[in-house]
Design a protein around this motif. Structure first.
Motif, short mmCIF file in Angstrom:
data_model
loop_
_atom_site.label_atom_id
_atom_site.label_comp_id
_atom_site.label_asym_id
_atom_site.label_seq_id
_atom_site.Cartn_x
_atom_site.Cartn_y
_atom_site.Cartn_z
N ASP A 109 -1.21 0.43 0.27
CA ASP A 109 -0.17 1.45 0.06
C ASP A 109 -0.64 2.82 0.55
O ASP A 109 0.14 3.77 0.58
CB ASP A 109 0.27 1.52 -1.40
CG ASP A 109 -0.88 1.92 -2.32
OD1 ASP A 109 -2.04 1.61 -1.96
OD2 ASP A 109 -0.62 2.52 -3.37
N ARG A 110 -1.90 2.93 0.91
CA ARG A 110 -2.39 4.17 1.52
C ARG A 110 -2.42 4.06 3.04
O ARG A 110 -3.00 4.90 3.71
CB ARG A 110 -3.78 4.53 0.98
CG ARG A 110 -3.80 4.80 -0.53
CD ARG A 110 -3.06 6.06 -0.94
NE ARG A 110 -3.62 7.26 -0.36
CZ ARG A 110 -3.44 8.49 -0.85
NH1 ARG A 110 -2.69 8.68 -1.93
NH2 ARG A 110 -3.96 9.52 -0.25
N VAL A 111 -1.82 3.00 3.57
CA VAL A 111 -1.64 2.90 5.03
C VAL A 111 -0.27 3.48 5.35
O VAL A 111 0.76 2.90 5.02
CB VAL A 111 -1.74 1.44 5.50
CG1 VAL A 111 -1.40 1.33 6.99
CG2 VAL A 111 -3.14 0.89 5.23
N PHE A 112 -0.24 4.64 5.96
CA PHE A 112 1.01 5.36 6.21
C PHE A 112 1.58 5.05 7.59
O PHE A 112 2.80 5.10 7.77
CB PHE A 112 0.78 6.88 6.11
CG PHE A 112 0.45 7.36 4.73
CD1 PHE A 112 -0.85 7.28 4.25
CD2 PHE A 112 1.43 7.87 3.91
CE1 PHE A 112 -1.17 7.71 2.96
CE2 PHE A 112 1.13 8.32 2.62
CZ PHE A 112 -0.17 8.23 2.15
N LEU A 113 0.70 4.76 8.53
CA LEU A 113 1.16 4.55 9.91
C LEU A 113 0.62 3.23 10.45
O LEU A 113 -0.51 2.85 10.15
CB LEU A 113 0.66 5.68 10.81
CG LEU A 113 0.87 7.13 10.36
CD1 LEU A 113 0.37 8.08 11.45
CD2 LEU A 113 2.33 7.39 10.06
N VAL A 114 1.46 2.58 11.22
CA VAL A 114 1.04 1.34 11.89
C VAL A 114 1.42 1.48 13.36
O VAL A 114 2.53 1.91 13.68
CB VAL A 114 1.75 0.11 11.28
CG1 VAL A 114 1.34 -1.17 12.01
CG2 VAL A 114 1.45 -0.01 9.78
N ALA A 115 0.48 1.16 14.25
CA ALA A 115 0.81 1.13 15.67
C ALA A 115 0.42 -0.24 16.21
O ALA A 115 -0.68 -0.71 15.95
CB ALA A 115 0.06 2.22 16.43
N GLY A 116 1.34 -0.88 16.90
CA GLY A 116 1.08 -2.22 17.41
C GLY A 116 1.36 -2.31 18.90
O GLY A 116 2.29 -1.68 19.40
#
Lengths: 512, 512
Positions: B167-174
């Motif tokens: 829940d402290r992962v705010f951004l995801v780039a794939g």
């Protein structure tokens, strides 16, 4: 309106070898060109079905769009053969009344209109009580729910009366003052009334209707007019838009007479505004003296040129039950021109004759005798009521003088148009208002009554994409003038408390 | 990295009389200045608590931001005293393997990395089967769920290993190729493989993680690298970014050797790319011949300068069980320099001696005898395998020649850098690749192995806001070259099928 509006039926070039742009970007490109814009946002929820739909619809699509500060957004994509209505709802978010206009977004036509009491009045009739109630999250939620539920219910009824359903309402635009906008959106509003008077937000970006709980199209979008500050709200911006004040060659003025007087002056090059309570004078102002319009309320008063008698008109010609604000202004003018009040606004014993009475040692004027009224009691105007009116009219004139002469350096005769906005303003007889010295003595044909400009501005935002940018531009360009009730103001105010004014040369048309 | 990244601790001037900007616009203005941008979007869900938070935090706030094509967006606002981690996840969405890198967005540091098999392989190991499966909404959903669930599970594990929570992962780039990106996002992908080869979308605007079902911060944002077209995907764009190809003064080239060869050539002024199956040659290409890396797989082969024997190396020094792609290239080079294959790539009977065997009338070379192998069978390379390698290396060289010489009008010696991307490429020995005529004969120090550029590009997008605009700019500027397998191509291809080439002057460093 339709051709430049938010509903566009567009045709795409089918893809081919050598023209292999992806479906979403193919649509995006055509919409950018169509709307002459750099940014068109196709939301994620529309991407999954896009390829199948474009092919099924033979590369034609009816796009329902809306705008935010960053781009146009595609709200939904419809089969161009879909003959269902594409609607919007314009909403005047008033403290007392809310009004909805149901719009056909394809034709720009208003399909119907309905008004209802703002149920937030259950918590408090005045804004202050509501703002205090909104100090807790539960209070905010309750206030929001009251307004939103009522809006949902009346919008559903309005749709039904037009044989339509609310799920075909794609866009909603609402205008209210700063506090009402905050309370409608469930935002904390306490900063608005507490020094240094900071709203939570002055710009509510385009919202999902679902986030507000509005029962419209599930992906419907909501625009709430931005505010300039705590005391200058979206309703006024909507008014400026409705009056096209930002597009005038010559300086024009718009006055919204509500609980406060709110004034905007300007043209296409500049705009200035002032608003708020100008000292205690306006606090017991015009609008609070009268009743709201209903059968039996005296809405017009004139002097019989032969007999010098007062001739009253009541709504629906019912026996008189009271007097509304516009009736009060007519009455004061009639009392003044017939010599029944003097230039100080005091009742003249001799001229009033047997109509003069006395209540708790305060002189009063019986406009309608008890036996002729609809209430069994006399419709009576006391000197105290008159004094309030005098203060209110003086405050209005003084504010106009401060902004037009002292701030903008114009004279009243420079005003090409004098717009009167708001429900109350709609009923004011400019001639009477000039007679008592409330409005400046300019040719009557320059006055124009605009009616509900909050609603009209909201309608415009729904049908004209250019209106969005105009609102944002107005917000940026307008200068807000703080009205300081200083000695200079009080001096002007003192002169304006006379009928029509100590300086009668300002009112050459007023003959007593 | 931190100072220019997506996490900014900023200080606001507290409001006062005469400085009465609303709270939301006060924050907006500071962020606009801080980010040097015109548009900062504060989403609705953050507005309600904004006023209380700003005051509670004494007008300091830690803003977690992200970008889309229209503006910066505030993902969340944190107490500047909050010492919890602010993380992002970079994801390589590979057909076979997925890799996650967990990033600290404040320091730009990679906290950990994990790889796992893409569970979409349960539906089909190859992309084609998956695309066919994705023809129905249920199929699309199933494929998406497989990938997303696995990502969620492995990300949670990776977080746990680092004593952190997702829940402290705010951004995801794939980053993935066009088909994998569509399948990961649950989009229909059939258009990609059917003439005229139209993806559903080439630009997936920044998405809500919740819309994809990603178990990260509830308002987390996801960036999936855009595609150029059906055969040129986001993984390549990520590669260009990771190699900084768009910022080079001198022309450089990047080659990603996967199932297809994908090539980008250019500098800061221009970029051109080609990709896709260059005729049947690459279809049975290099990467498909070998096994993936695991203990016992032969990854390096060289010739003993004294004995001319072949010296093999296996992963973990286990008994040989097979050979991987890079081992194959080493082997072919070793066979060629030791005279065991001729310039046509044919096994030379005399030179091979007792290693030469025969299977179904086809000559073969036993690299490891059955008794020495880890499988109990000989590790054997048939002439058919060799022919495939010959075709593949010839195709690679031909494609390079077509794009560098014929299209860009350069010679290989003009290339300042030769970047080799992709997991497979990481293990290629450039010297061996030059020896067999697969890569051009340029100084070895110009070759640079980049490793997993999809992952690196995704990491860059998470830590450097400028990377977003670079990706969009690369997408706009890049020229995609269709490789036509015409007579001209086939002529070049014929010459390249020799070892190293019919024109040996192209390979001065190759001494046999």
């Amino acid at each position: 309106m339709s051709l430049s509006g938010y509903v566009r039926t567009i045709e795409l070039t089918p893809p081919a070898l050598g023209n292999n742009t992806a479906d979403a970007q193919r649509l995006e490109q055509v919409l950018k060109k169509e709307l002459n814009t750099k940014n068109v946002h196709i939301p994620w929820h529309l991407v999954g079905d896009l390829s199948a739909r474009l092919r099924q619809w033979h590369w034609q699509v009816k796009a329902v769009l809306f705008k935010d500060r960053r781009s146009f957004t595609v709200v939904d994509l419809l089969d161009p053969q879909d003959s269902g209505p594409v609607m919007g709802a314009a909403v005047d978010i008033g403290t007392t009344r809310m009004v909805i206009a149901l719009m056909d977004l394809e034709t720009g036509e208003t399909l119907g209109e309905t008004g209802f009491d703002n149920p937030q009045a259950d918590i408090g009739p005045d804004v202050l009580t509501r703002i205090l109630h909104a100090k807790t999250p539960a209070g905010r939620e309750a206030l929001k729910r009251l307004a939103v539920d009522a809006l949902n219910q009346h919008l559903a009824r309005l749709c039904k009366e037009n044989n339509r359903t609310p799920d075909r309402v794609f866009l909603v635009a609402g205008a209210g003052n700063t506090a009402m906008t905050h309370l409608f959106a469930g935002l904390p509003a306490f900063g608005i009334i507490q020094e240094p008077y900071i709203p939570c937000t002055n710009i509510l970006d385009t919202l999902d209707a679902a986030d507000l709980g509005l029962a419209v199209h599930p992906r419907g979008q909501v625009f709430l007019f931005p505010n300039i500050g705590s005391y200058f709200g979206g309703d006024l911006l909507a008014g400026i838009l409705a009056a096209d004040l930002d597009q005038k060659d010559q300086p024009c003025i718009m006055v919204d007479v509500g609980t406060n007087a709110e004034i905007v002056l300007g043209n296409k090059d500049w705009l200035m505004a002032c608003a708020g309570a100008a000292g205690p004078a306006l606090e017991s102002g015009v609008s609070q003296m009268g009743m709201t319009a209903k059968p039996g309320v005296i809405d017009r008063v004139r002097v019989d040129p032969e007999t010098r008698d007062l001739i009253i008109h009541t709504i629906d010609d019912e026996p008189a039950v009271g007097i509304c604000g516009s009736g009060m202004i007519d009455l004061a003018a009639a009392l003044f021109v017939s010599g029944r009040i003097d230039i100080r606004g005091k009742l003249v014993t001799e001229a009033c004759g047997d109509r003069l009475t006395n209540e708790n040692d305060i002189p009063a004027f019986d406009l309608v005798a008890a036996k002729d009224s609809g209430t069994g009691r006399a419709i009576r105007l006391s000197q105290v009521d008159l004094n309030s009116l005098t203060s209110a009219k003086a405050a209005m004139y003084t504010i106009l003088e401060v902004i037009v002469s002292q701030t903008a350096g114009l004279s009243f005769s420079d005003l090409a148009r004098f717009y009167v906005a708001g429900t109350f303003g709609s009923f004011i007889n400019p001639n009477s208002a000039i007679t008592i010295g409330m409005l400046p003595d300019i040719p009557l044909d320059r006055f124009q009554v605009l009616g509900n400009t909050s609603l009209k501005g909201a309608e415009q935002v729904l049908t004209d994409p250019a209106a969005f940018d105009r609102v944002m531009a107005i917000r940026e360009t307008i200068t807000y003038i703080e009205l300081n009730v200083n000695q200079g103001f009080m001096n002007l105010f003192s002169g304006a408390k006379f009928y029509p004014h100590t300086d009668t040369s300002r009112f050459p048309s007023v003959k007593v």
